[in-house]
Design a protein around this motif. Structure first.
Motif, PDB file in Angstrom:
ATOM      1  N   ALA A 161     -14.307  -2.108  33.286  1.00 10.25           N
ATOM      2  CA  ALA A 161     -14.991  -1.231  34.405  1.00 10.25           C
ATOM      3  C   ALA A 161     -14.165  -0.706  34.943  1.00 10.25           C
ATOM      4  O   ALA A 161     -15.353   0.290  36.151  1.00 10.25           O
ATOM      5  CB  ALA A 161     -14.508  -2.954  35.657  1.00 10.25           C
ATOM      6  N   GLU A 200     -14.756   2.698  33.344  1.00 14.16           N
ATOM      7  CA  GLU A 200     -16.811   3.019  33.722  1.00 14.16           C
ATOM      8  C   GLU A 200     -16.579   3.371  34.993  1.00 14.16           C
ATOM      9  O   GLU A 200     -17.633   4.453  35.589  1.00 14.16           O
ATOM     10  CB  GLU A 200     -17.616   1.201  33.760  1.00 14.16           C
ATOM     11  N   PHE A 201     -16.294   2.810  36.326  1.00 12.89           N
ATOM     12  CA  PHE A 201     -16.201   3.222  38.153  1.00 12.89           C
ATOM     13  C   PHE A 201     -15.929   4.957  37.970  1.00 12.89           C
ATOM     14  O   PHE A 201     -16.405   4.975  38.790  1.00 12.89           O
ATOM     15  CB  PHE A 201     -15.943   1.842  38.728  1.00 12.89           C
ATOM     16  N   PHE A 224     -19.957   3.774  41.184  1.00 20.07           N
ATOM     17  CA  PHE A 224     -20.135   2.968  41.404  1.00 20.07           C
ATOM     18  C   PHE A 224     -21.830   2.205  40.962  1.00 20.07           C
ATOM     19  O   PHE A 224     -22.356   1.547  39.940  1.00 20.07           O
ATOM     20  CB  PHE A 224     -21.007   2.015  42.660  1.00 20.07           C
ATOM     21  N   ALA A 258     -22.816   3.348  37.273  1.00 17.63           N
ATOM     22  CA  ALA A 258     -22.177   1.544  36.353  1.00 17.63           C
ATOM     23  C   ALA A 258     -22.864   0.909  35.769  1.00 17.63           C
ATOM     24  O   ALA A 258     -24.040   0.402  37.027  1.00 17.63           O
ATOM     25  CB  ALA A 258     -20.545   1.646  36.626  1.00 17.63           C
ATOM     26  N   SER A 259     -23.028   0.180  34.928  1.00 18.24           N
ATOM     27  CA  SER A 259     -23.829  -1.345  33.823  1.00 18.24           C
ATOM     28  C   SER A 259     -22.978  -2.154  33.994  1.00 18.24           C
ATOM     29  O   SER A 259     -21.448  -1.765  33.409  1.00 18.24           O
ATOM     30  CB  SER A 259     -24.914  -0.121  33.214  1.00 18.24           C
ATOM     31  N   ILE A 260     -23.328  -3.284  34.013  1.00 18.06           N
ATOM     32  CA  ILE A 260     -22.528  -4.240  33.036  1.00 18.06           C
ATOM     33  C   ILE A 260     -23.073  -3.739  31.563  1.00 18.06           C
ATOM     34  O   ILE A 260     -21.883  -4.635  31.042  1.00 18.06           O
ATOM     35  CB  ILE A 260     -23.061  -6.007  33.623  1.00 18.06           C
ATOM     36  N   ILE A 299     -20.296  -1.842  30.985  1.00 18.86           N
ATOM     37  CA  ILE A 299     -18.755  -2.910  31.135  1.00 18.86           C
ATOM     38  C   ILE A 299     -18.451  -3.401  29.417  1.00 18.86           C
ATOM     39  O   ILE A 299     -17.640  -3.100  29.459  1.00 18.86           O
ATOM     40  CB  ILE A 299     -19.105  -2.968  32.431  1.00 18.86           C
ATOM     41  N   THR A 329     -21.974 -10.295  39.871  1.00 16.73           N
ATOM     42  CA  THR A 329     -23.201  -9.378  40.080  1.00 16.73           C
ATOM     43  C   THR A 329     -22.027  -8.018  39.875  1.00 16.73           C
ATOM     44  O   THR A 329     -20.341  -8.376  39.181  1.00 16.73           O
ATOM     45  CB  THR A 329     -23.582  -9.298  41.212  1.00 16.73           C
ATOM     46  N   LYS A 330     -22.564  -7.078  39.709  1.00 13.04           N
ATOM     47  CA  LYS A 330     -21.700  -5.441  39.649  1.00 13.04           C
ATOM     48  C   LYS A 330     -21.001  -5.495  40.580  1.00 13.04           C
ATOM     49  O   LYS A 330     -19.756  -5.273  40.609  1.00 13.04           O
ATOM     50  CB  LYS A 330     -22.502  -4.713  39.284  1.00 13.04           C
ATOM     51  N   ASP A 331     -21.867  -5.291  42.031  1.00 11.90           N
ATOM     52  CA  ASP A 331     -20.731  -5.709  43.205  1.00 11.90           C
ATOM     53  C   ASP A 331     -19.492  -7.145  43.021  1.00 11.90           C
ATOM     54  O   ASP A 331     -18.360  -6.158  43.714  1.00 11.90           O
ATOM     55  CB  ASP A 331     -21.842  -6.120  44.474  1.00 11.90           C
ATOM     56  N   PHE A 339     -16.503  -5.299  41.170  1.00 10.84           N
ATOM     57  CA  PHE A 339     -16.653  -4.018  41.637  1.00 10.84           C
ATOM     58  C   PHE A 339     -15.182  -4.567  42.524  1.00 10.84           C
ATOM     59  O   PHE A 339     -13.694  -3.993  43.018  1.00 10.84           O
ATOM     60  CB  PHE A 339     -17.106  -3.454  42.363  1.00 10.84           C
TER      61      PHE A 339
END
Length: 213
Positions: free
Chosen positions: A34, A37-38, A43, A46-48, A51, A68-70, A73
């Motif tokens: 992550a 990716e970030f 943000f 970026a995608s799950i 990751i 979630t992606k949040d 993060f």
């Protein structure tokens, strides 16, 4: 009573904590992926799936640890704060001198910034993606510094009026030294920069003849 806000989030995070060494390694891989990716995409881009691909895990594995992606993060911002703190503690070791502790803490942070330039983009983006994590990151670091300064004051090595303002000023200096010398450039030496910054903290910038005037 229904959980809300921070309490609900803390409960969800606790429920997803890995309970085996293998699980901890997998979560570590996801956090490291992550970060990459970030840092590379930001943000929103970026995608799950990216990751998990970077981590070498199945897509479904992601949801074992994060909803979630949040969520990943936010976890990554907390993880970076903890990494900075752990590295500082390891570098400080058994040192007891207040000024020496600040020198070593800065040196450890600059080394971290050199190795993990992505921390700057990720933390800066947190201001807009998750303002609470952004604020918590800096408040946590400032609190660590303030605690060290107050210990130095209690020992008699530092002035007895050091406190929160001084901690935030030192943190700001540390952050921007890392930005200038290890993100925008690569011409810095952590040990030398930390030593010079330490002299600045100890003596200020006024000429000797001006001190006390």
């Amino acid at each position: 009573m229904e959980e809300t806000g921070d309490a609900a989030e803390a409960g969800a995070e606790s429920a997803k904590q890995p309970r085996t060494e293998r699980g901890r390694r997998t979560k570590r891989k996801l956090l490291d992926a992550a970060a990459q990716e970030f840092a590379e995409k930001g943000f929103h881009e970026a995608s799950i799936s990216s990751i998990t691909r970077l981590a070498g895990t199945a897509l479904g594995t992601f949801y074992t640890y994060f909803d979630t992606k949040d969520a990943i993060f936010r976890a990554l911002v907390r993880d970076m704060s903890r990494q900075v703190g752990r590295k500082a503690l390891a570098t400080i070791g058994g040192e007891t001198g207040a000024l020496a502790i600040e020198r070593l803490a800065l040196e450890s942070f600059l080394e971290f910034a050199r190795e993990h330039k992505e921390i700057y983009r990720i933390i800066d983006e947190a201001e807009f993606v998750d303002p609470a994590s952004y604020r918590h990151h800096y408040e946590t670091i400032a609190s660590r510094i303030e605690g060290r300064l107050r210990a130095g004051a209690n020992s008699g090595e530092l002035r007895d009026d050091v406190g929160e303002m001084h901690a935030w000023a030192i943190m700001g200096m540390n952050v921007f030294l890392g930005l200038r010398y290890f993100v925008w450039g690569s011409d810095g030496d952590p040990e030398d920069l930390a030593a010079r910054a330490n002299r600045f903290i100890a003596a200020g910038i006024a000429a000797e003849k001006m001190r006390g005037s």
